[in-house]
Design a protein around this motif. Structure first.
Motif, PDB file in Angstrom:
ATOM      1  N   VAL A 194     -88.428 -81.791 -37.957  1.00 40.40           N
ATOM      2  CA  VAL A 194     -87.061 -81.806 -38.486  1.00 40.40           C
ATOM      3  C   VAL A 194     -86.775 -80.537 -39.283  1.00 40.40           C
ATOM      4  CG1 VAL A 194     -85.433 -83.007 -40.000  1.00 40.40           C
ATOM      5  CG2 VAL A 194     -86.989 -84.328 -38.546  1.00 40.40           C
ATOM      6  N   THR A 195     -87.684 -80.174 -40.184  1.00 38.77           N
ATOM      7  CA  THR A 195     -87.447 -78.961 -40.976  1.00 38.77           C
ATOM      8  C   THR A 195     -87.422 -77.731 -40.066  1.00 38.77           C
ATOM      9  OG1 THR A 195     -89.802 -79.001 -41.522  1.00 38.77           O
ATOM     10  CG2 THR A 195     -88.293 -79.792 -43.187  1.00 38.77           C
ATOM     11  N   LYS A 196     -88.273 -77.741 -39.024  1.00 41.96           N
ATOM     12  CA  LYS A 196     -88.256 -76.619 -38.081  1.00 41.96           C
ATOM     13  C   LYS A 196     -86.913 -76.535 -37.371  1.00 41.96           C
ATOM     14  CE  LYS A 196     -92.185 -75.544 -36.432  1.00 41.96           C
ATOM     15  NZ  LYS A 196     -93.480 -75.523 -35.725  1.00 41.96           N
ATOM     16  N   ALA A 197     -86.354 -77.693 -37.061  1.00 39.85           N
ATOM     17  CA  ALA A 197     -85.039 -77.708 -36.405  1.00 39.85           C
ATOM     18  C   ALA A 197     -83.985 -77.010 -37.268  1.00 39.85           C
ATOM     19  CB  ALA A 197     -84.621 -79.144 -36.102  1.00 39.85           C
ATOM     20  N   PHE A 198     -84.135 -77.130 -38.574  1.00 36.86           N
ATOM     21  CA  PHE A 198     -83.166 -76.524 -39.499  1.00 36.86           C
ATOM     22  C   PHE A 198     -83.542 -75.096 -39.896  1.00 36.86           C
ATOM     23  CE2 PHE A 198     -82.355 -81.078 -40.485  1.00 36.86           C
ATOM     24  CZ  PHE A 198     -81.003 -81.082 -40.234  1.00 36.86           C
ATOM     25  N   SER A 199     -84.611 -74.568 -39.331  1.00 34.59           N
ATOM     26  CA  SER A 199     -85.132 -73.292 -39.825  1.00 34.59           C
ATOM     27  C   SER A 199     -84.613 -72.080 -39.055  1.00 34.59           C
ATOM     28  CB  SER A 199     -86.662 -73.313 -39.776  1.00 34.59           C
ATOM     29  OG  SER A 199     -87.103 -73.188 -38.443  1.00 34.59           O
ATOM     30  N   ASP A 200     -83.742 -72.295 -38.103  1.00 33.63           N
ATOM     31  CA  ASP A 200     -83.199 -71.184 -37.313  1.00 33.63           C
ATOM     32  C   ASP A 200     -81.705 -71.014 -37.590  1.00 33.63           C
ATOM     33  OD1 ASP A 200     -83.728 -69.417 -34.641  1.00 33.63           O
ATOM     34  OD2 ASP A 200     -81.721 -70.322 -34.637  1.00 33.63           O
ATOM     35  N   PRO A 201     -81.256 -69.774 -37.833  1.00 29.67           N
ATOM     36  CA  PRO A 201     -79.846 -69.529 -38.162  1.00 29.67           C
ATOM     37  C   PRO A 201     -78.866 -70.076 -37.125  1.00 29.67           C
ATOM     38  CG  PRO A 201     -81.137 -67.571 -38.631  1.00 29.67           C
ATOM     39  CD  PRO A 201     -82.063 -68.540 -37.960  1.00 29.67           C
ATOM     40  N   ILE A 202     -79.194 -69.937 -35.848  1.00 28.35           N
ATOM     41  CA  ILE A 202     -78.289 -70.460 -34.819  1.00 28.35           C
ATOM     42  C   ILE A 202     -78.146 -71.972 -34.952  1.00 28.35           C
ATOM     43  CG2 ILE A 202     -78.072 -70.887 -32.329  1.00 28.35           C
ATOM     44  CD1 ILE A 202     -79.175 -68.082 -31.842  1.00 28.35           C
ATOM     45  N   ARG A 203     -79.274 -72.644 -35.159  1.00 27.03           N
ATOM     46  CA  ARG A 203     -79.198 -74.104 -35.258  1.00 27.03           C
ATOM     47  C   ARG A 203     -78.507 -74.551 -36.541  1.00 27.03           C
ATOM     48  NH1 ARG A 203     -84.451 -73.450 -32.790  1.00 27.03           N
ATOM     49  NH2 ARG A 203     -85.573 -73.838 -34.725  1.00 27.03           N
ATOM     50  N   LEU A 204     -78.694 -73.805 -37.624  1.00 21.67           N
ATOM     51  CA  LEU A 204     -77.970 -74.143 -38.856  1.00 21.67           C
ATOM     52  C   LEU A 204     -76.472 -74.011 -38.633  1.00 21.67           C
ATOM     53  CD1 LEU A 204     -80.133 -72.461 -41.657  1.00 21.67           C
ATOM     54  CD2 LEU A 204     -79.707 -74.903 -41.354  1.00 21.67           C
ATOM     55  N   LYS A 205     -76.062 -72.983 -37.887  1.00 19.63           N
ATOM     56  CA  LYS A 205     -74.633 -72.822 -37.597  1.00 19.63           C
ATOM     57  C   LYS A 205     -74.130 -73.966 -36.736  1.00 19.63           C
ATOM     58  CE  LYS A 205     -74.838 -67.789 -37.903  1.00 19.63           C
ATOM     59  NZ  LYS A 205     -74.967 -66.548 -37.111  1.00 19.63           N
ATOM     60  N   MET A 206     -74.940 -74.396 -35.787  1.00 20.72           N
ATOM     61  CA  MET A 206     -74.537 -75.525 -34.945  1.00 20.72           C
ATOM     62  C   MET A 206     -74.305 -76.784 -35.789  1.00 20.72           C
ATOM     63  SD  MET A 206     -77.114 -75.004 -31.708  1.00 20.72           S
ATOM     64  CE  MET A 206     -76.488 -74.206 -30.212  1.00 20.72           C
ATOM     65  N   VAL A 207     -75.240 -77.016 -36.707  1.00 20.64           N
ATOM     66  CA  VAL A 207     -75.105 -78.189 -37.581  1.00 20.64           C
ATOM     67  C   VAL A 207     -73.865 -78.047 -38.463  1.00 20.64           C
ATOM     68  CG1 VAL A 207     -76.158 -79.418 -39.527  1.00 20.64           C
ATOM     69  CG2 VAL A 207     -77.559 -78.746 -37.569  1.00 20.64           C
ATOM     70  N   TYR A 208     -73.655 -76.837 -38.936  1.00 26.88           N
ATOM     71  CA  TYR A 208     -72.468 -76.580 -39.750  1.00 26.88           C
ATOM     72  C   TYR A 208     -71.191 -76.882 -38.957  1.00 26.88           C
ATOM     73  CZ  TYR A 208     -68.998 -74.178 -42.556  1.00 26.88           C
ATOM     74  OH  TYR A 208     -67.882 -73.887 -43.300  1.00 26.88           O
ATOM     75  N   LEU A 209     -71.126 -76.389 -37.727  1.00 32.12           N
ATOM     76  CA  LEU A 209     -69.945 -76.629 -36.889  1.00 32.12           C
ATOM     77  C   LEU A 209     -69.724 -78.124 -36.680  1.00 32.12           C
ATOM     78  CD1 LEU A 209     -70.322 -73.838 -34.160  1.00 32.12           C
ATOM     79  CD2 LEU A 209     -68.714 -73.908 -36.082  1.00 32.12           C
ATOM     80  N   LEU A 210     -70.811 -78.843 -36.444  1.00 31.56           N
ATOM     81  CA  LEU A 210     -70.678 -80.292 -36.223  1.00 31.56           C
ATOM     82  C   LEU A 210     -70.250 -81.028 -37.486  1.00 31.56           C
ATOM     83  CD1 LEU A 210     -73.679 -81.001 -33.831  1.00 31.56           C
ATOM     84  CD2 LEU A 210     -71.246 -81.246 -33.309  1.00 31.56           C
TER      85      LEU A 210
END
Lengths: 108, 108
Positions: free
Chosen positions: B30-46
């Motif tokens: 889970v923390t790894k999922a949040f550790s990439d800038p692209i994925r953080l932006k995806m979560v932010y968009l959602l």
DNA sequence: GGTGTTTATCAACTTTTTTTGATTTGAATA
DNA sequence: TATTCAAATCAAAAAAAGTTGATAAACACC
């Protein structure tokens, strides 16, 4: 075709403003610090034993000295832990003692 | 030498029981999922737009289709997001809409 | 059926992260 | 001063993660 839930395309570039790249990078550096099993164990140990030195991590986790130093440095650079130097020893502690609960909440 | 804060060695292997390896791995995914800038932006968009399809991430983040699919799969596998399929479209949403606040709290 | 669309997957490549063993640094002690 | 100890750092190797362009699968529409 099945009616899509809503019309497509629904959102276009610029429609949803993103946070500053710098802010994203800062968060990523912290989540990355928590993304490795060894570092999670280190944080866990510090949540049970509020102060540990490098050689104690070696002993508790059965890891080489350089590996322990490598991972402690990543936690230190991310601001997750603090270091206090006493003579030849480096003592580490959690900057925020409740951080483990917060990490744990992510996976609930 | 300066007196060390406490005697050394203070703790030895086995003194502090660690969580199950499996539990550690689950949190790390889970923390790894949040550790990439692209994925953080995806979560932010959602968090701003509760439902987005693959092509909308392409548009909003200006990324190739395969790159978007790759990162969405990591978020999906970690249980951060859910997928609903409608015809040819895949629609993604946050499993926990408050997750971004929790991620943000880690870096405070 | 044939075409176009959306998305996932694949294999090859690049980049980043982690590991390893050796060396260095700084401090205590004989 | 020489030695020992704790810890950080370094360079090379290994492993993991991310990128890229191509292909494939599933679906809608003509």
């Amino acid at each position: 075709m099945d009616q899509c839930i809503t019309d497509i395309p629904r959102v276009r570039r610029g429609d949803v403003p993103l946070p500053q790249e710098e802010a994203i990078q800062r968060i990523a550096s912290v989540t990355k610090a928590f993304s490795d099993p060894i570092r999670l164990k280190m944080v866990y140990l510090l949540s049970k034993q509020s102060d540990l030195c490098t050689c104690e991590f070696e002993e508790l986790l059965d890891l080489s000295q350089s590996k322990v130093s490598y991972h402690l440095k990543i936690l230190l650079d991310a601001g997750v832990i603090d270091r206090e130097i006493h003579g030849s020893w480096s003592h580490y502690s959690l900057r925020n003692p409740k951080i483990l609960e917060q990490v744990h909440a992510l996976s609930q």
